[in-house]
Write a protein that holds these residues in place. Structure first.
Motif, short mmCIF file in Angstrom:
data_model
loop_
_atom_site.label_atom_id
_atom_site.label_comp_id
_atom_site.label_asym_id
_atom_site.label_seq_id
_atom_site.Cartn_x
_atom_site.Cartn_y
_atom_site.Cartn_z
N GLU A 158 1.42 -1.26 0.28
CA GLU A 158 0.22 0.10 -0.09
C GLU A 158 1.02 1.31 0.34
N PRO A 159 1.11 1.55 -0.77
CA PRO A 159 2.83 2.51 -1.55
C PRO A 159 1.73 3.80 -0.65
N GLY A 160 2.06 4.84 0.05
CA GLY A 160 1.53 5.98 0.31
C GLY A 160 0.52 5.85 1.67
N SER A 161 0.60 5.48 2.10
CA SER A 161 0.00 5.04 3.20
C SER A 161 0.79 5.12 4.44
N ALA A 162 0.94 4.65 5.71
CA ALA A 162 1.44 4.19 7.15
C ALA A 162 3.08 4.34 6.80
N GLY A 163 3.43 3.12 5.63
CA GLY A 163 4.76 2.95 5.42
C GLY A 163 5.27 4.30 4.76
N ASP A 164 4.91 5.00 4.19
CA ASP A 164 5.52 6.11 3.15
C ASP A 164 5.87 6.75 4.58
N ARG A 165 4.69 7.39 5.48
CA ARG A 165 4.68 8.11 7.24
C ARG A 165 5.98 7.50 7.82
N ILE A 166 6.24 6.10 8.42
CA ILE A 166 6.66 5.91 9.39
C ILE A 166 8.50 6.04 8.22
N MET A 167 9.15 5.86 7.10
CA MET A 167 10.20 6.35 6.41
C MET A 167 10.08 7.45 6.84
N MET A 168 9.87 8.11 6.30
CA MET A 168 9.46 10.41 6.35
C MET A 168 9.89 9.74 8.16
N GLU A 169 9.61 9.68 8.82
CA GLU A 169 9.81 9.72 11.00
C GLU A 169 10.77 9.13 11.04
N ALA A 170 11.42 8.21 10.49
CA ALA A 170 12.84 7.50 10.07
C ALA A 170 13.78 8.76 9.44
N ALA A 171 13.65 9.10 8.64
CA ALA A 171 14.52 9.94 8.48
C ALA A 171 14.63 11.45 8.61
N ASP A 172 13.75 11.79 9.45
CA ASP A 172 13.76 12.61 10.43
C ASP A 172 14.71 12.57 11.85
N VAL A 173 15.62 11.65 11.89
CA VAL A 173 15.92 11.16 13.21
C VAL A 173 17.34 10.73 12.32
N GLY A 174 17.04 10.92 11.13
CA GLY A 174 18.82 11.26 10.62
C GLY A 174 18.91 9.67 9.80
N LEU A 175 17.84 8.70 10.06
CA LEU A 175 17.54 6.72 9.32
C LEU A 175 16.67 7.63 7.49
N LYS A 176 17.40 7.95 6.86
CA LYS A 176 17.27 8.18 5.53
C LYS A 176 17.45 7.49 4.42
N ALA A 177 18.39 6.87 5.28
CA ALA A 177 18.17 5.30 3.42
C ALA A 177 18.58 4.61 4.49
N GLY A 178 18.62 3.23 3.91
CA GLY A 178 19.04 1.66 4.41
C GLY A 178 19.10 0.72 3.46
N VAL A 179 20.00 -0.43 4.34
CA VAL A 179 20.29 -1.41 3.32
C VAL A 179 19.28 -2.77 4.57
N CYS A 180 18.65 -3.91 4.13
CA CYS A 180 18.31 -5.26 5.21
C CYS A 180 18.68 -6.36 4.90
N VAL A 181 19.31 -6.94 5.47
CA VAL A 181 19.77 -8.13 5.36
C VAL A 181 19.02 -9.29 5.88
N PRO A 182 18.54 -10.04 5.80
CA PRO A 182 17.42 -10.79 6.15
C PRO A 182 19.12 -11.83 6.65
N VAL A 183 18.10 -12.45 7.92
CA VAL A 183 19.54 -12.85 8.42
C VAL A 183 18.39 -14.55 9.86
N PRO A 184 18.64 -15.74 10.11
CA PRO A 184 18.19 -16.89 10.76
C PRO A 184 18.07 -16.27 12.51
N VAL A 185 16.98 -15.59 13.13
CA VAL A 185 17.40 -15.18 14.56
C VAL A 185 16.52 -16.69 15.59
N ARG A 186 16.65 -17.01 16.58
CA ARG A 186 16.22 -18.11 17.04
C ARG A 186 14.66 -17.66 18.37
#
Length: 239
Positions: A100-128
């Protein structure tokens, strides 16, 4: 980045002897790609709390509190993509493929950018104790081009594996709690009653009490509070 340098960093991570040293080495390694923050976590399924699945983080505290209090994990496009992807991906890719582009997800990413988390990478890893997990890395202007993803992947997989191994070595021997006992104790630690826990995880309150009794017996405790404290010390449940 020089491939030999990446493998040298990975070798240092694989041979770290303490969690503190491991985290310091990982932070130094990812800083070369422009990443200033990271979080290693399992992704919650029904009845699990996100904050109890976090293994390690160097993440802005205010943002962490804000994120958890609003249960953003359920709507975060990066977290959602982590369940599906098996290879590293950028935050930008996760947003593009969000349901659902343009919804809550966009707001979360905008708020993250406001605290310096402007861009990122995610690496899937197994977690117990989690169906899926990931390391999410972020910064003001990190390198997120495709040719940088594989070195970050190697470093992050090595880090996640060593982190969980060191955590295992730090566990006192002798505790053999079942997954359900850990789950129930986690909710006890949150102050929930047996009836409340039964409603949350979909079992009877008598079964909840049975699991609590089992955890009390296995931890050699006299009370549920004592069992929680011992499970926390043994890293059987997260604090």
């Amino acid at each position: 980045m020089n491939i030999a340098h990446v493998f040298q960093d990975a070798l240092q991570l694989a041979n770290a002897t303490t969690v503190e040293a491991l985290v310091a080495l990982y932070r130094a390694a990812i800083r070369q790609f422009g990443f200033s923050h990271f979080i290693v976590t399992g992704l919650p399924s029904q009845g699990q709390r996100f904050e109890n699945l976090i293994l390690e983080r160097f993440w802005p505290e205010d943002w962490m509190s804000h994120y958890v209090s609003r249960d953003y994990i359920r709507r975060d496009p990066v977290a959602i993509a982590s369940v599906v992807y098996r290879a590293p991906f950028t935050w930008k890719e996760a947003c593009i493929h969000a349901a659902e582009p343009g919804s809550a997800g966009d707001r979360i990413m905008m708020e993250a950018a406001d605290v310096g988390l402007k861009a990122g990478v995610c690496v899937p890893v197994p977690v117990r104790n989690a169906l899926a997990g990931c390391i999410s890395l972020a910064g003001e202007a990190p390198i997120t081009e495709k040719d940088a993803l594989e070195p970050v992947n190697v470093l992050s997989l090595t880090f996640a594996s060593r982190l969980q191994l060191l955590a295992d070595h730090g566990r006192p021997k002798g505790l053999t709690l079942s997954d359900r006992e850990r789950e129930v104790l986690t909710w006890v630690a949150e102050g929930k009653t047996a009836w409340e826990i039964s409603r949350i995880i979909g079992i009877s309150d008598s079964t909840v009490n049975k699991h609590i009794a089992g955890a009390i017996r296995k931890t050699g405790s006299a009370t549920r509070s004592q069992a929680v404290a011992k499970a926390l010390r043994a890293m059987e449940i997260a604090g």
